[in-house]
Write a protein that holds these residues in place. Structure first.
Motif, short mmCIF file in Angstrom:
data_model
loop_
_atom_site.label_atom_id
_atom_site.label_comp_id
_atom_site.label_asym_id
_atom_site.label_seq_id
_atom_site.Cartn_x
_atom_site.Cartn_y
_atom_site.Cartn_z
N ILE A 275 -4.57 -17.89 -41.85
CA ILE A 275 -3.93 -19.18 -42.13
C ILE A 275 -2.47 -18.94 -42.54
N THR A 276 -2.25 -17.97 -43.41
CA THR A 276 -0.92 -17.51 -43.82
C THR A 276 -1.00 -15.99 -43.93
N PRO A 277 0.15 -15.31 -44.12
CA PRO A 277 0.08 -13.85 -44.32
C PRO A 277 -0.68 -13.44 -45.57
N PHE A 278 -0.94 -14.38 -46.47
CA PHE A 278 -1.63 -14.08 -47.71
C PHE A 278 -3.09 -14.56 -47.73
N MET A 279 -3.52 -15.35 -46.75
CA MET A 279 -4.84 -15.96 -46.83
C MET A 279 -5.45 -16.13 -45.44
N SER A 280 -6.76 -15.97 -45.35
CA SER A 280 -7.47 -16.17 -44.09
C SER A 280 -8.84 -16.75 -44.39
N ALA A 281 -9.45 -17.36 -43.37
CA ALA A 281 -10.81 -17.88 -43.45
C ALA A 281 -11.65 -17.13 -42.44
N GLY A 282 -12.94 -16.96 -42.74
CA GLY A 282 -13.75 -16.19 -41.82
C GLY A 282 -15.24 -16.36 -42.02
N ALA A 283 -15.99 -15.63 -41.23
CA ALA A 283 -17.45 -15.64 -41.28
C ALA A 283 -17.95 -14.22 -41.10
N GLU A 284 -19.16 -13.97 -41.58
CA GLU A 284 -19.74 -12.64 -41.43
C GLU A 284 -21.25 -12.71 -41.32
N VAL A 285 -21.81 -11.73 -40.65
CA VAL A 285 -23.26 -11.52 -40.58
C VAL A 285 -23.54 -10.19 -41.24
N VAL A 321 -26.05 -14.81 -43.23
CA VAL A 321 -24.87 -15.33 -42.53
C VAL A 321 -24.08 -16.14 -43.54
N ALA A 322 -22.77 -15.98 -43.54
CA ALA A 322 -21.95 -16.62 -44.57
C ALA A 322 -20.57 -16.96 -44.03
N PHE A 323 -19.93 -17.91 -44.69
CA PHE A 323 -18.56 -18.32 -44.40
C PHE A 323 -17.77 -18.24 -45.69
N GLY A 324 -16.48 -17.95 -45.57
CA GLY A 324 -15.71 -17.83 -46.79
C GLY A 324 -14.22 -17.74 -46.56
N ILE A 325 -13.52 -17.33 -47.60
CA ILE A 325 -12.07 -17.26 -47.59
C ILE A 325 -11.65 -15.91 -48.18
N ARG A 326 -10.51 -15.39 -47.69
CA ARG A 326 -10.01 -14.10 -48.14
C ARG A 326 -8.57 -14.25 -48.63
N PHE A 327 -8.24 -13.54 -49.70
CA PHE A 327 -6.89 -13.55 -50.26
C PHE A 327 -6.34 -12.12 -50.26
N TYR A 328 -5.05 -12.00 -49.92
CA TYR A 328 -4.37 -10.71 -49.92
C TYR A 328 -3.30 -10.73 -51.00
N LEU A 329 -3.49 -9.93 -52.03
CA LEU A 329 -2.65 -9.98 -53.23
C LEU A 329 -1.92 -8.67 -53.41
N TRP A 330 -0.93 -8.73 -54.33
CA TRP A 330 -0.16 -7.54 -54.69
C TRP A 330 0.62 -7.01 -53.51
N GLU A 331 1.82 -7.50 -53.40
CA GLU A 331 2.69 -7.16 -52.27
C GLU A 331 2.92 -5.66 -52.16
N LYS A 332 2.90 -5.21 -50.89
CA LYS A 332 3.13 -3.78 -50.63
C LYS A 332 4.56 -3.40 -50.93
#
Length: 332
Positions: A275-285, A321-332
Motif C-alpha cells: 500500500i505504501t513503502p511502510f505498509m502492506s496487506a496480505g494473506a497466508e496459509v 488461513v488468515a488475512f492481515g496487515i504488515r508494518f515496516y518500521l525503523w528506517e534503514k
C-alpha cells in the motif's frame, strides 16, 4: 529530508546538459540529469558536471521516485561490468516503469526502497484441526450421547478462530529472522441424558469444552518481490517453538481443567500487496504441528498428571488461513 538530498537538488539546479545522461527523479518530482556510477540496495551514487567541474552525490532510494540509466552507456562503466544479467534486466524493467508512470502519473513502490528493518505482521483467520475424532466420538457415545450429536460436537470442536503476530528483523529486503506467536481457540457444547456409569442413574445435563492453544517460536522469513511493478511480494516462513494447551471441560456440573505443553513447528506461505513503502496487506496459509504426550488434570482441589500412550497422543496439528496487515518500521 536528508542532507544528501539537499545537495542533489542544489546540483540539479545548476547542472548543464551532458550527452548520454542518466536521469533521477526525486520523490519531490525534481529531475537530476547526471551520470549514475553505482547502485546498491539502498543508495544511488552519481556524478554531475557544473561549469566543467565534476561533483559527486548520492540519494537514498526511499527519496527516489524513479531513475533511468542510458542502455548504451552500461558497457562503458566499470561498475556495470560487474552487474549480473538479472540486475541489468532490472534496469530495463525500471525504465519501462518510468515510461508507464509518465503516462498515468501513478507512483510505483520500488522494492529496494521499502523502508524498515523491523517487520511487524498481524493476522486473523480460521484454523481446522486435522486429527481424526473417531475414538473421541466413540467415548462420547459410550456415556449416552447419540452418534449424530457426537459427530456434530467434534465437527464444531475441530474448527475455530486463529490469530498470529510476527516480529521479524530484516537483514536485507528478502531475508529475516525473529519471533512468531500464534493463538487458536475452539469450543463445542452438547446436551442430553448422560450415563455416569453406575448402571442406575441418567442425568440430563450439558457437556462442553473450551480449548485454547498458544504457540511461541523462533522464525526464519523469506520474501520475493513479484509482479511487473513490484507491488506484490511472495512470502514464506518456518518456525520452531513451544505450544501450550488448555482445555476447560464441564460435565455433570463438574469443571475440569486439562493443560499440557509440547514442542511445535509452523510453516507458512503467503503474499502481500504494498500500500505504501511502510505498509502492506496480505494473506497466508499455514500448517501448525504439535502433539501432547503428557497432560495435567485438575478440578480445583486435586491434580493428576497422565503420561499418554502412543495411541492416546493429543494431536494438535491444524491447517490455517488468515488475512492481515504488515508494518515496516525503523528506517534503514
Amino acid at each position: 529530508m536528508k542532507r544528501n538530498l539537499l545537495l542533489a537538488l542544489v546540483l540539479a539546479g545548476s547542472v548543464t546538459s551532458l550527452a548520454g545522461q542518466d536521469r533521477i527523479v526525486t520523490s519531490g518530482f525534481d529531475t537530476i540529469d547526471c551520470r549514475i556510477t553505482r547502485i546498491t540496495l539502498n543508495t544511488v551514487f552519481f556524478d554531475v558536471m557544473t561549469h566543467g567541474v565534476k561533483a559527486s552525490g548520492r540519494l537514498n532510494l526511499k527519496d527516489v521516485y524513479s531513475y533511468s540509466v542510458m542502455p548504451s552507456s552500461i558497457p562503458d562503466r566499470k561498475q556495470e561490468k560487474s552487474l549480473t544479467e538479472g540486475q541489468k534486466q532490472d534496469y530495463v524493467k525500471m525504465q519501462e516503469d518510468d515510461r508507464n508512470r509518465e503516462l498515468n502519473h501513478a507512483p510505483t513502490v520500488v522494492p529496494d526502497a521499502r523502508t524498515g528493518n523491523l517487520r511487524i505482521s498481524l493476522n486473523g483467520g480460521l484454523g481446522y484441526i486435522t486429527a481424526s475424532s473417531d475414538k473421541a466420538e466413540e467415548s462420547l457415545t459410550a456415556i449416552g450421547v447419540s452418534s449424530a450429536d457426537a459427530t456434530d460436537y467434534y465437527s464444531d470442536l475441530k474448527s475455530g478462530f486463529y490469530g498470529s503476530a510476527d516480529a521479524i528483523w530484516l537483514f536485507n529486503p528478502r531475508v529475516g529472522a525473529g519471533l512468531r506467536y500464534k493463538f487458536f481457540n475452539t469450543r463445542a457444547l452438547t446436551e442430553g441424558y448422560f450415563n455416569p456409569g453406575d448402571n442406575y442413574n441418567l442425568y440430563y445435563t450439558t457437556y462442553s469444552e473450551n480449548i485454547y492453544v498458544s504457540y511461541s517460536g523462533v522464525s526464519l522469513f523469506y520474501s520475493d518481490p513479484a509482479g511487473r511493478k513490484g507491488l506484490f511480494s511472495l512470502t514464506s516462513s518456518v518456525s520452531a517453538g513451544i505450544a501450550l494447551y488448555r482445555d476447560e471441560t464441564d460435565l455433570l456440573s463438574e469443571a475440569l481443567l486439562i493443560t499440557g505443553k509440547a514442542p511445535g513447528m509452523d510453516m507458512s506461505v503467503g503474499f502481500e500487496y504494498w500500500i505504501t513503502p511502510f505498509m502492506s496487506a496480505g494473506a497466508e496459509v499455514s500448517v501448525f504441528a504439535s502433539s501432547l504426550r503428557k497432560i495435567n488434570i485438575t478440578n480445583g482441589v486435586e491434580e493428576q498428571t497422565h503420561e499418554l500412550g502412543k495411541d492416546e497422543y493429543e494431536n494438535l496439528t491444524r491447517l490455517e488461513v488468515a488475512f492481515g496487515i504488515r508494518f515496516y518500521l525503523w528506517e534503514k
